[in-house]
Each structure stands twice: as C-alpha cells, then as structure tokens.
Write a protein that holds these residues in place. Structure first.
Motif, mmCIF file in Angstrom:
data_model
loop_
_atom_site.group_PDB
_atom_site.id
_atom_site.type_symbol
_atom_site.label_atom_id
_atom_site.label_comp_id
_atom_site.label_asym_id
_atom_site.label_seq_id
_atom_site.Cartn_x
_atom_site.Cartn_y
_atom_site.Cartn_z
ATOM 1 N N PRO A 191 41.394 33.873 41.839
ATOM 2 C CA PRO A 191 40.821 35.028 41.139
ATOM 3 C C PRO A 191 41.284 36.345 41.753
ATOM 4 C CG PRO A 191 39.174 33.937 42.506
ATOM 5 C CD PRO A 191 40.395 33.080 42.556
ATOM 6 N N LEU A 192 41.204 37.388 40.971
ATOM 7 C CA LEU A 192 41.570 38.723 41.452
ATOM 8 C C LEU A 192 40.795 39.066 42.718
ATOM 9 C CD1 LEU A 192 41.546 40.745 38.126
ATOM 10 C CD2 LEU A 192 43.523 40.490 39.645
ATOM 11 N N THR A 193 41.505 39.581 43.695
ATOM 12 C CA THR A 193 40.862 39.975 44.946
ATOM 13 C C THR A 193 40.557 41.480 44.925
ATOM 14 O OG1 THR A 193 42.933 40.543 46.021
ATOM 15 C CG2 THR A 193 42.229 38.219 46.146
ATOM 16 N N LEU A 194 39.807 41.909 45.918
ATOM 17 C CA LEU A 194 39.558 43.345 46.046
ATOM 18 C C LEU A 194 40.858 44.107 46.233
ATOM 19 C CD1 LEU A 194 36.427 43.484 48.336
ATOM 20 C CD2 LEU A 194 36.604 44.176 45.946
ATOM 21 N N THR A 198 45.473 36.405 40.445
ATOM 22 C CA THR A 198 46.232 37.183 41.426
ATOM 23 C C THR A 198 47.697 37.386 41.033
ATOM 24 O OG1 THR A 198 46.691 35.146 42.648
ATOM 25 C CG2 THR A 198 44.811 36.461 43.370
ATOM 26 N N GLU A 199 48.122 36.790 39.924
ATOM 27 C CA GLU A 199 49.514 36.942 39.493
ATOM 28 C C GLU A 199 49.659 37.700 38.179
ATOM 29 O OE1 GLU A 199 52.054 36.128 41.361
ATOM 30 O OE2 GLU A 199 50.631 35.451 42.881
ATOM 31 N N ARG A 200 48.657 37.577 37.314
ATOM 32 C CA ARG A 200 48.758 38.193 35.983
ATOM 33 C C ARG A 200 47.361 38.563 35.516
ATOM 34 N NH1 ARG A 200 48.284 37.250 30.545
ATOM 35 N NH2 ARG A 200 50.017 37.876 29.212
ATOM 36 N N CYS A 201 47.221 39.717 34.935
ATOM 37 C CA CYS A 201 45.908 40.048 34.369
ATOM 38 C C CYS A 201 46.076 40.984 33.183
ATOM 39 C CB CYS A 201 44.975 40.638 35.424
ATOM 40 S SG CYS A 201 45.319 42.312 35.909
ATOM 41 N N THR A 202 45.032 41.037 32.368
ATOM 42 C CA THR A 202 44.966 42.000 31.282
ATOM 43 C C THR A 202 43.945 43.063 31.664
ATOM 44 O OG1 THR A 202 43.288 40.709 30.111
ATOM 45 C CG2 THR A 202 45.595 40.301 29.541
ATOM 46 N N ALA A 203 44.143 44.237 31.124
ATOM 47 C CA ALA A 203 43.254 45.355 31.461
ATOM 48 C C ALA A 203 42.919 46.137 30.196
ATOM 49 C CB ALA A 203 43.923 46.272 32.473
ATOM 50 N N ARG A 204 41.682 46.591 30.152
ATOM 51 C CA ARG A 204 41.263 47.550 29.126
ATOM 52 C C ARG A 204 40.723 48.770 29.840
ATOM 53 N NH1 ARG A 204 36.669 45.568 25.683
ATOM 54 N NH2 ARG A 204 36.188 44.176 27.398
ATOM 55 N N SER A 205 41.078 49.942 29.390
ATOM 56 C CA SER A 205 40.556 51.147 30.037
ATOM 57 C C SER A 205 40.443 52.277 29.022
ATOM 58 C CB SER A 205 41.472 51.573 31.189
ATOM 59 O OG SER A 205 42.803 51.700 30.752
#
Lengths: 152, 151
Positions: A5-8, A88-95
């Motif tokens: 999972p995404l880390t800090l 930790t390698e790929r993610c999507t983002a909404r902002s």
C-alpha cells in the motif's frame, strides 16, 4: 513481488510532485515541467488536445501552448483535496484545482475551477505523471445535482 | 494515549478531502459515511441531528438552498492539528469558489470562513465527531481591536 500500500513517503512525494507541477507550469519553465512526466505521458485538456507522444512530446506541446497564450503568465494553479488510490508503484489521483489570474492591469480573478484525474507511476524510485486529464468543475462531475438534469 | 502520528494527519486530511468531494458532487450517501454515530454538525449556529443521518440532512439542506449549489468546491487549507491518536481537533481555513455550472464559465467566491473539526478514531478508522463552520468574522477576529460585523 506484489507492491504494498501507499506509504507516507509516497504521499509526501506525490504532494511534492503536484506542487512542482504548479510551480514549473506557472513560471513557464520547460525543463523542470517535463521532468515531472513519464516519457510517454499524455495530457488531456477539456478543450484542446490530447497532447501525447514519445519523449514527453505531450507535456512539451502543452506548455508551449501556455507560452503562446499571452493571458497565461500571472496564473497560479492551486491544487488540493487530494484523494489517492493505488500502491507503491502505481496510483490514481483526484484533486481539486483552482486557477487564479493576476492580470497586467493589477486586477485579479479566479479564472477556473476544475479537477485533475491522474495516473501516477513510480519510475526509478520517483513518482511521475503518466496521464493528466483536466476536467472543468461542470458536466459529469455534477450529475447528482437534480437542477442540472437536461441542462448539460 | 498514543500520540498523533504522521499517518493520522494524512488520514484526517484525506477524510476532509472526502468531505469536499462529497459536498461538491452532491454524494449524500458517501457524505454520511464520514461521520461517527454520535457526530454533530453545526453550520453558522444551526445544529443538525446527530450521526450520519443528521450529517446527510445537513448536506441535503445545503443542496436545497435557493440558488444552485452545483459548481461549488469546498477547499480546506492551513490546517492546525491538536490531539492524539484517538481524538484530534483540526482548525482550517475554508474557501468555496463557485463556478456557474452552465453557460459561459465565471467564478465567484461563495464563502470564506473557517471550520473546527473534531475527529475520533473508531475501530482504527478516523471519522468526523463534530464539525462547526463559521464565516471569517466575529470571534475569530478577536485579536483585532474594534472590528464590527460584516455588512
């Protein structure tokens, strides 16, 4: 190995990535801007584009157009209310994004309210933008508002 | 009591972002899920019933107000955290730009104020326990001498 999972550290690095995007775009600085994207990155704009191609041709053309737009200097891209999904390698983002504009007359206005839909990849340990879709804060994102039914 | 960690701060920030997305997209169901069973929402002095359903009532009420609320984004910024790993209060600036959703785009600033959010960790997940929203006037300016109400 399956990515975790995404880390800090990932989240802070992505914050830095978005801040660097705003600083480089709003200062019109090409090389720092291009460094934020994968080699095959694409930018999809609500009106023009998409901008894509090898060797960061998409982001390059996008910022070149900003250079050619005499109303662009003076704008600031404020990005916030970030939501991330991924590993930790790929993610999507909404902002959220809000663009303020300081005009040569000294007048200031809010030019645009919009949102970014991004695909981010970690390349050689650094988070980069693989795809940025720029969407105005209207249309599909407001589909739950009944008063807009049939008006868009 | 466990201290507030960096992870807690990011999770709380994300919860606030979900609040902003739910209000901006009129997602009433998702909005309620952000609140603890005993949560309280107070907006400009008006209290809503407790819990997720009360929070949804608050959002429905807001969405039903005269003049479309479609096109607004709730921005929270300049967060100040005070708490521990179980309960935390966050004060934030609030800015609400409003772009007209149809026709030629133009943007107004719909609201400038502040909020005081208290979050509580329930079964390992942060939830809103209390949310109070006020305009940037009145008590928040009590450090200034002789500031009257905004006309």
């Amino acid at each position: 190995m399956t990515p975790g999972p995404l880390t800090l550290e990932d989240r802070i690095a992505i914050d830095d990535l978005f801040a660097s995007y705003a600083w480089s775009a709003d200062r019109g600085r090409m090389d720092p801007f291009l460094a934020l994207f994968t080699h095959d990155a694409r930018i999809v704009d609500p009106v023009y584009g998409p901008y894509e191609g090898p060797d960061r041709a998409g982001p390059r053309r996008f910022l070149e157009l900003m250079h050619e737009n005499h109303t662009f200097p003076g704008r600031q891209h404020w990005v916030g209310q970030l939501l991330l999904e991924g590993d930790t390698e790929r993610c999507t983002a909404r902002s959220f994004v809000m663009v303020t504009s300081l005009h040569r007359t000294g007048a200031t206005n809010v030019h645009l309210v919009a949102w970014y839909q991004d695909v981010l990849l970690k390349v050689d340990g650094s988070w980069l933008i693989s795809e940025r879709v720029i969407r105005p804060w209207r249309g599909d994102v407001l589909q739950r508002f009944p008063e807009l039914a049939g008006s868009q | 009591m466990a201290p507030l960690t960096l992870e807690d701060r990011f999770l709380i920030r994300e919860l606030q972002a979900r609040y902003s997305w739910a209000t901006g997209t009129a997602d009433v169901e998702a909005f309620g899920e952000l609140f603890a069973p005993h949560a309280r929402v107070t907006e400009l002095g008006r209290e809503f019933p407790p819990g997720p359903e009360g929070a949804r009532q608050f959002l429905r009420d807001w969405l039903d107000r005269p003049g479309s609320t479609a096109g607004r984004q709730h921005w929270m910024h300049n967060r100040v955290f005070d708490g521990d790993g179980e309960r935390c209060t966050v004060r934030s600036f609030v800015l609400v730009p409003h772009m007209n959703p149809v026709g030629t785009a133009s943007v107004l600033i719909g609201f400038v104020g502040h909020c005081r959010d208290t979050f509580v960790k329930i079964d390992g997940a942060w939830r809103y326990e209390e949310r109070t929203v006020e305009r940037w006037e009145g008590e928040v300016l009590d450090g200034f001498p002789d500031v009257g109400p905004v006309a």
